[in-house]
Design an enzyme around this catalytic site. Structure first.
Site, PDB file in Angstrom:
ATOM      1  N   ARG A 146      -0.906  -8.655   4.580  1.00  0.00           N
ATOM      2  CA  ARG A 146      -0.216  -7.731   5.486  1.00  0.00           C
ATOM      3  C   ARG A 146      -1.049  -7.364   6.706  1.00  0.00           C
ATOM      4  NH1 ARG A 146       1.956  -3.316   1.282  1.00  0.00           N
ATOM      5  NH2 ARG A 146       4.145  -3.785   1.579  1.00  0.00           N
ATOM      6  N   CYS A 147      -2.320  -7.724   6.703  1.00  0.00           N
ATOM      7  CA  CYS A 147      -3.240  -7.329   7.770  1.00  0.00           C
ATOM      8  C   CYS A 147      -3.356  -8.462   8.794  1.00  0.00           C
ATOM      9  CB  CYS A 147      -4.611  -7.016   7.169  1.00  0.00           C
ATOM     10  SG  CYS A 147      -5.891  -6.723   8.390  1.00  0.00           S
TER      11      CYS A 147
END
Length: 114
Positions: free
Chosen positions: A9-10
């Site tokens: 998600r980063c």
């Protein structure tokens, strides 16, 4: 062997992963949210990073602000928090042998790889 502690998600973590792939480097990906580090692994990682546990915590995370920011913790206390709440771990982290870096800056990661 190179290992990246990765969070899909980063954006910075995805960029570091992409850089490793683009260079054709053989590496292992550890999805640390699904497979959290133990306290012993965090202690080992801190040695490789040459950082304190305090430096490894994402203090802008709501979880940190809500649950932990109002209290002072020992090094071991912070390590325990990181082991139990892997979301608070800085990312991405690239490990090569007995050295590691927090690889948010791709230029710094490139230097680390050379």
């Amino acid at each position: 062997m190179i290992t990246i502690l990765h969070n899909n998600r980063c954006g910075k973590s995805r960029a570091a992963l992409q850089l490793l792939e683009s260079k054709g480097i053989d590496f292992e990906t550890r999805l640390y949210l699904e497979n959290p580090l133990s306290e012993v692994e965090i202690e080992d990682l801190l040695e490789k990073l040459e950082l304190s546990a305090d430096d490894l915590i994402r203090k802008n995370e709501e979880l940190w602000k809500e649950k932990f920011s109002s209290v002072s913790y020992s090094q071991q206390g912070l390590i325990s928090i990181l082991a139990n709440y892997p979301k608070l771990l800085q990312r991405p982290i690239v490990i090569i042998g007995n050295k590691a870096i927090i690889a948010r800056d791709l230029e710094r990661l490139e230097q680390f790889l050379s």
